[in-house]
Write an enzyme that holds these catalytic residues in place. Sequence first.
Site, PDB file in Angstrom:
ATOM      1  CD  GLU A   1      45.774  52.932  58.925  1.00 39.15           C
ATOM      2  OE1 GLU A   1      44.915  52.253  58.331  1.00 39.15           O
ATOM      3  OE2 GLU A   1      46.994  52.840  58.674  1.00 39.15           O
TER       4      GLU A   1
ATOM      5  CG  HIS B   1      43.096  52.518  54.380  1.00 47.50           C
ATOM      6  ND1 HIS B   1      43.227  52.208  53.049  1.00 47.50           N
ATOM      7  CD2 HIS B   1      44.355  52.493  54.890  1.00 47.50           C
ATOM      8  CE1 HIS B   1      44.503  52.005  52.758  1.00 47.50           C
ATOM      9  NE2 HIS B   1      45.215  52.185  53.864  1.00 47.50           N
TER      10      HIS B   1
END
Length: 674
Positions: free
Chosen positions: A464, A467
């Site tokens: 994550e 990202h």
Amino acid sequence: MNPLLQDFNTAPFSKIEEKHYKPAIKKAINIAKAEIDEIVNNTDKPTFKNTTVALDFAGEKLNRITSIFFNLNAAETNDQIQKIAQEVSPWVSDFKNDITLNEGLFKRVKTVFDNLKNLDLNAEQTMLLEKQYKGFARNGANLKGVDKNTLREIDSKLSKLSLQFGENVLAETNAFELHLTNENDVSGLPESAKEAAKQLASEKGKEGWIFTLDYPSYIPFMTYADNRELRKKIAIAAGKKAFQNNKNNNEKIVLKIVKLRHKRANLLGYKTHAHFVLEERMAENPEKVISFSNELLEKAKPAAKKEFENLEKYAKKLDGIDQLQKWDGTYYSEKLKKEIFDLDQEILKPYFKLENVIDGVFEIANRLYDLQFEEVFNIDKYHKDVKTYKVTDTQGNFIAVFYADFHPRKGKRNGAWMTSYKSQQIKNGVNERPHVSIVCNFTKPTPTKPSLLTFNEVTTLFHEFGHALHGILANTTYNSLSGTSVSWDFVELPSQILENWCYEKEALELFAKHYETGEVIPMKYITKIKESASFHEGMQTLRQLSFSLLDMKWHSENPSEINSVKEFEIDAFANTKLYPDVAENCMSTSFSHIFQGGYSSGYYSYKWAEVLDADAFKFFLEKGIFSKEVATKFKETVLSKGGTIKPMDLYKQFRGKEPKPDALLKRAGLLVTK
């Protein structure tokens, strides 16, 4: 005074009440409509600046308000917010249609587009114009009267159905709890899992232990609980989410969604929903995705079958089990892994204190991309668990605001995701920096222990955060091309490549330190982590491919004759099946990625991006995992460019060539050498 309608920089969470959302969204839609009208009614001839650029900046207030609202509907929702979501989603959907079906606006956009050859535009400006024109054409601008109305109706229905789908899954997740009071029933579970379950029971005013379908509770139970019947009970509960005879059943919703998507695609001139979606992806068409998936399947299936047979033999030898079931896989895999590699996930956890892992991922970002993260306490947050950071570069220039929300709670959906509260863009000469957030569901601290992550949770955090870096390092002019606004089969490259650092000694030594003694993770554990990385990779690959092929089957064929979700699913899984089917279970009814998230016809992206990430990381390995040369190149070609250049062109700029699956197959231990 409505805080959402005032000018704000960071989201004013503490000032927002539920009553503010509807009037704010309504007003913001009207403001956006006025901005569109101004473009349409402009008497000057259409130009790139007065039409294309003006349209990209239109609706900014609406985007900010809806990003706050829909992000909270995922991370901190309640009945009231869900009710508002059902009401406002069609408003937003209608507004988007008001834009794409606005004949006057499309006429101006088309005029600029038709004049493209005579305009002196750079690559980013050209991409913006082409993307904008395609956006209109692909969303019904060329439709006539009655068809336009049909499209509006379909989109309005779809927005409501996907919301309802997600609400049902969340309700089912929250509805189940496994309450145990007998010490024998928690046999095999590590102390940390028992302590967390005891704490949850205590919070609910009950004795004993409570386990739920939230991942930090569910996964340890499936991995370690010796009681096979209880593993079966919780596994079946997880597998029948929204597939029960109650008000949360998603079967009809799934069929309505796929049929409406197909109808929409046909209306726009496409054979299927998958043909519509993939036209704008690296993969280009469903045939290529299916061929790519089957090519990997061919390599993975023999390995997966062999792994499964060995696991079945092992379970029989250990406990006399004749038929391995879905609730046995994780349990016996963990035991076998421990036996083969002498690696116990519980031994690793003390080295992965959440705060240390966060510091580690920040340090890696600093070494690679010159970023500094400082926790600040003057930024408003929507829940006390949320951490807020100011991101700067090594010269002290402000780069981004970063939010992190790590632990499960009642109003938060399962899983992990990255999102944004404000996009990066350059407007009136000012580079407006992004506000980026990651949301996870990690093991909570207990009265005696801090939050200690499983290695799987460590890789999730890195994923994550990858990202987030894509959003944080965005540096484009136009917000619609900024950050993660790239094709969905490219968006997973920045996230998946960062996971590789979790396996490298040089990186692990920065943050994998025992939470009590400060001892750096011993080399023998690092070796075992690397050795075990491809353990059961055949089965894991088969599992991912089964989801990808299910997604493609739902969306690359005519669904009009489908009556049973379950029967359809059994058929779709036929070629990737290892475990016996469980009659009470159905995956599609809680497959949120494709029925609520944006992954319809896109689930293959994870494997597609794995090919990219394995190939890209090979470049880092050749030059050193903290090579400034490779990191700078990756930052300049991939992380900062957003969707301004076609993904394959960006990739080739970084790597010098197109990717081949060999690096992935080698990493996964699936490459058969002659």
